[in-house]
Each structure stands twice: as C-alpha cells, then as structure tokens.
Write an enzyme that holds these catalytic residues in place. Sequence first.
Site, PDB file in Angstrom:
ATOM      1  N   LYS A 102       0.872  -1.187   0.000  1.00 26.19           N
ATOM      2  CA  LYS A 102       0.000   0.000   0.000  1.00 26.19           C
ATOM      3  C   LYS A 102       0.898   1.223   0.000  1.00 26.19           C
ATOM      4  O   LYS A 102       2.041   1.165   0.452  1.00 26.19           O
ATOM      5  CB  LYS A 102      -0.874   0.016   1.262  1.00 26.19           C
ATOM      6  CG  LYS A 102      -2.082   0.925   1.142  1.00 26.19           C
ATOM      7  CD  LYS A 102      -3.209   0.217   0.426  1.00 26.19           C
ATOM      8  CE  LYS A 102      -4.433   1.078   0.279  1.00 26.19           C
ATOM      9  NZ  LYS A 102      -5.547   0.301  -0.271  1.00 26.19           N
TER      10      LYS A 102
HETATM   11  P1  NAD Z   1     -12.820   8.161  -3.285  1.00 26.96           P
HETATM   12  O1  NAD Z   1     -11.781   9.153  -2.977  1.00 26.96           O
HETATM   13  O2  NAD Z   1     -13.244   7.931  -4.676  1.00 26.96           O
HETATM   14  O3  NAD Z   1     -14.150   8.499  -2.443  1.00 26.96           O
HETATM   15  C1  NAD Z   1     -14.118   8.712  -1.052  1.00 26.96           C
HETATM   16  C2  NAD Z   1     -15.489   9.175  -0.600  1.00 26.96           C
HETATM   17  O4  NAD Z   1     -15.464   9.346   0.813  1.00 26.96           O
HETATM   18  C3  NAD Z   1     -15.890  10.549  -1.190  1.00 26.96           C
HETATM   19  O5  NAD Z   1     -17.277  10.542  -1.449  1.00 26.96           O
HETATM   20  C4  NAD Z   1     -15.547  11.501  -0.058  1.00 26.96           C
HETATM   21  O6  NAD Z   1     -16.300  12.704  -0.106  1.00 26.96           O
HETATM   22  C5  NAD Z   1     -15.930  10.665   1.136  1.00 26.96           C
HETATM   23  N1  NAD Z   1     -15.300  11.118   2.362  1.00 26.96           N
HETATM   24  C6  NAD Z   1     -14.034  11.543   2.551  1.00 26.96           C
HETATM   25  N2  NAD Z   1     -13.865  11.916   3.820  1.00 26.96           N
HETATM   26  C7  NAD Z   1     -15.041  11.726   4.445  1.00 26.96           C
HETATM   27  C8  NAD Z   1     -15.509  11.941   5.764  1.00 26.96           C
HETATM   28  N3  NAD Z   1     -14.705  12.444   6.692  1.00 26.96           N
HETATM   29  N4  NAD Z   1     -16.789  11.601   6.049  1.00 26.96           N
HETATM   30  C9  NAD Z   1     -17.596  11.107   5.097  1.00 26.96           C
HETATM   31  N5  NAD Z   1     -17.224  10.889   3.829  1.00 26.96           N
HETATM   32  C10 NAD Z   1     -15.965  11.205   3.520  1.00 26.96           C
HETATM   33  O7  NAD Z   1     -12.313   6.803  -2.599  1.00 26.96           O
HETATM   34  P2  NAD Z   1     -12.726   5.323  -2.956  1.00 26.96           P
HETATM   35  O8  NAD Z   1     -11.769   4.823  -3.967  1.00 26.96           O
HETATM   36  O9  NAD Z   1     -14.180   5.255  -3.198  1.00 26.96           O
HETATM   37  O10 NAD Z   1     -12.350   4.565  -1.596  1.00 26.96           O
HETATM   38  C11 NAD Z   1     -13.257   4.510  -0.506  1.00 26.96           C
HETATM   39  C12 NAD Z   1     -12.833   3.387   0.430  1.00 26.96           C
HETATM   40  O11 NAD Z   1     -12.814   2.147  -0.297  1.00 26.96           O
HETATM   41  C13 NAD Z   1     -11.446   3.540   1.032  1.00 26.96           C
HETATM   42  O12 NAD Z   1     -11.464   3.024   2.347  1.00 26.96           O
HETATM   43  C14 NAD Z   1     -10.587   2.655   0.152  1.00 26.96           C
HETATM   44  O13 NAD Z   1      -9.433   2.172   0.811  1.00 26.96           O
HETATM   45  C15 NAD Z   1     -11.546   1.530  -0.144  1.00 26.96           C
HETATM   46  N6  NAD Z   1     -11.209   0.770  -1.358  1.00 26.96           N
HETATM   47  C16 NAD Z   1     -11.120   1.381  -2.570  1.00 26.96           C
HETATM   48  C17 NAD Z   1     -10.811   0.627  -3.692  1.00 26.96           C
HETATM   49  C18 NAD Z   1     -10.778   1.228  -5.077  1.00 26.96           C
HETATM   50  O14 NAD Z   1     -10.655   0.477  -6.047  1.00 26.96           O
HETATM   51  N7  NAD Z   1     -10.907   2.531  -5.248  1.00 26.96           N
HETATM   52  C19 NAD Z   1     -10.561  -0.742  -3.570  1.00 26.96           C
HETATM   53  C20 NAD Z   1     -10.674  -1.349  -2.319  1.00 26.96           C
HETATM   54  C21 NAD Z   1     -10.995  -0.583  -1.221  1.00 26.96           C
END
Ligand code: NAD
Length: 411
Positions: A102
């Site tokens: 990571k």
């Molecule tokens: P992203 O940046 O696309 O979206 C994040 C979302 O969370 C946004 O809507 C943002 O406004 C919101 N957010 C940020 N801070 C916040 C807060 N304090 N309170 C409420 N909402 C808040 O990120 P993502 O890629 O969708 O990732 C989200 C989660 O999924 C993370 O934990 C990430 O590790 C996990 N994840 C992502 C992937 C991927 O392929 N992108 C894969 C596995 C796991």
Amino acid sequence: MKTFQATRLFFDRAADLIDMEPSWREILTTPNREVQVRIIVTLDDGRIASFLGYRVQHNAARGPMKGGMRYHPQVDLDEVRGLASLMTWKTALANLPYGGAKGGIRIDPRQFSRAEMRRVTRKFIDQIHDVIGPDTDIPAPDMGSGSAEMAWMRNQWEKYHGFNPACVTGKPVEHYGAKGREEATGRGVGLMACKLMRRLGRRAGQTSVAIQGFGNVGSHAAKFLTESDFCIVAISDISGAYYNPQGLDIPAALRHYLDHDSSLEGLEQGRRISNGELLQLDVDMLIPAALGGVITKDNVDGVRASIVIEAANNPLSPAADATLHERGVIVLPDILANVGGVTVSYFEWVQNRQHYKWGLNRVRQELDHVLAQAFESVWEEAAKHRVSLRTAAYLIGVRRVQQTMELTSVE
Ligand code: NAD
C-alpha cells in the site's frame, strides 16, 4: 486505535485459532520494506511545498505485491502499514497471484490544482520507481486517487524503465486500462451483498441501505444495489449525508455527482443529516465506503443495522467488531467485501502482459466467478469453525500465505 494495531488484532484472532507460533506471527505481520520520501514541488503561484509519500511492501510470498495509493491528509506510515497487510490477506483470500502493499501521499488533493497534483504524483514516482514495477509491486487507485493519477504514474515510471503498462493498474481505458476496473470495487460490494442475502434467505426489495461515502466505491455500489432492487435510503460524502426513509433517487444522485466534480454538495433530495447520524440510522444494511475507523466502541451501540458491509478498508475498530458480533450483526469484512477492485486490477495486469483486451462482459463474468469462490469459501470456513466471517476470511488468507512461505522461503 491506530490502523496497524487494529489489523494486527484481527490477524491474531485467526492466528490464535490455529495455534500459530510466535515466530510465524512475527514473520507474517512484519512488512518486507517500508519507504518514506519527501516530495518537493513548485506550486502554480511559484511557492515551494513538500509532502510525505509512503510505500509499504508487506509480503511478496505469493507474487508481486499489489495495493492502492491513497491521497489523503491523514495518511501516515502506520495507516499505510496496516492497509498493506490487509492487501496481503485480501489477495490470498481471492487466490490472486499477488502479495500485498500500500502507499500514499499525505495531501488533501482538493486543495491543489490538477497540474499541481500531476507534479506531486510524478515527483513521488521519481523517488520510488526503483522499488515498484510489474514484477515487484504494482500500484492502483485508492481514496483520493483515480485513473488520471494512475496514467501519470505509469508515464513517469516508463520514463525510467521503458514501455510496460502492467506497472500500474486502474489506468484509463484509453491508456491500457481494463474495461470495468472503475466500477469493479463498488460492483463487487454489490455482488457480495447479493450473495450474502441469498445465503440469509432475505430479499433485496425489502432491504433498506445506508451508504457512507459516494466516491468511486460508494457511487458504484449504490448504482449496482439500486439496479438490484435494494432500497437506498441514505448516501453521503464529505459534504454531509442525505436521507429519505422512502428511498432516494440514486440515478439522479449519480447525475448530480458527475455534474458537480464528484461531489454531492447541493443535492436536493431527502433530509440533510450528518455522517455520524447516517451510521446510526434504522436501516437493514449499513455500508461504510469512505474512511477507516468510523465505527468504534464510542458509537457502536448506536448502530442499528443487522448487516454491515465493509466497502471501505478497516471501517470498524476491533472493539466495535466484537460488539457487533456478540449482538448477532453480520459483518462482511473488508478483505472480502471490497476484493472486486484488486481482482479486476489483476485482470488489467493480465491483459497488459498479453497485449490483449477483454470485453466488459468477460470482465464482469470472471469477476463474479472469483467473488463467488471467495464468498463461499469464507461462508463455509465460518460455519466450520463457528467464527465470524472476518475471522474466517483472515484464516483462509493467512494460512495460504504461511503455506506458500513454508514451501519456498524457509530453508
Ligand atoms: P474516493 O476518494 O473515490 O471516495 C471517497 C469518498 O469518501 C468521497 O465521497 C468523499 O467525499 C468521502 N469522504 C471523505 N472523507 C469523508 C468523511 N470524513 N466523512 C464522510 N465521507 C468522507 O475513494 P474510494 O476509492 O471510493 O475509496 C473509498 C474506500 O474504499 C477507502 O477506504 C478505500 O481504501 C476503499 N477501497 C477502494 C478501492 C478502489 O478500487 N478505489 C478498492 C478497495 C478498497
């Protein structure tokens, strides 16, 4: 509780069940390598700024290491270390030929222009290009980063090492990305929710859902679940939460999100509530899809959902997880629930290496196949040992890594 300590506690619950020796616990929880760099860039107005960047390579026993790059102001070495270990168990659980890693940059991308973010990303790769690559460690998107950042990373890495698009996944489709990668994590969350409902004998149409986070993962999960007949009553992002007990109009919310630079700010639907209130709504299914550590011993008693699907990484503290388990709440753990993302990243890497492109249908079919196998193996393991789905998922992942290391790395 810090991220690494939390993931270590989950690991120990599984290790205790199989009486794992202390030396193996040490080997399996200690990262292979941790890199911290200072990224110095000139901002658009001529000022100099600097940011900390990290890459933690946790375990390479099963193959090249794989994991996202998080761009967020709270990123630190401890968080990246914990998330890297999750990737090791996650890739092993899905039986992908990868280890876990990571990375991330301690930065708030919303405070900087695209040109500034491009410079930050390129400078980061300048400093870590020699420890990543298609056969060693392959970055992908995570919170705060997306396909554009992956295209910059690939381009910068290739300046040193030559053409090889398999060095990064989650790239735009026009830049050797895979069809279906962008939707993969959220779609995977939705597919997992459907598999769980079938096992529980419950119907989507009678299931109300609250989703925290409407970024890549949350928005695609919302889309898939709406199309699968679930009733989504609350969604949120950093601007706040939106709640309608009769159900929200998700296609309209998705249009708003696309038209407003990936934000829900200004959405005219439902009642405005806080992100904290969303977690405690009277719903059947709760899906944290934003930050880690959002449900802890301080607010777990207010959680009323009977199913929690961990779309985000590490959203529950170990204490909150234990409380929910005692109350009979079913928690689909992160290493299972969001494994769709790294699975389609794997498909992208395979296509890049073969110089061959799959169609969207093939991606979706193969994704469903991998997810079904992972889900069923966890379900059976949990029943066999009478443990939570999380402990079962860790058991499978940890055992696979240990077995590989016993075969190859230990002389
Ligand atoms: P992203 O940046 O696309 O979206 C994040 C979302 O969370 C946004 O809507 C943002 O406004 C919101 N957010 C940020 N801070 C916040 C807060 N304090 N309170 C409420 N909402 C808040 O990120 P993502 O890629 O969708 O990732 C989200 C989660 O999924 C993370 O934990 C990430 O590790 C996990 N994840 C992502 C992937 C991927 O392929 N992108 C894969 C596995 C796991």
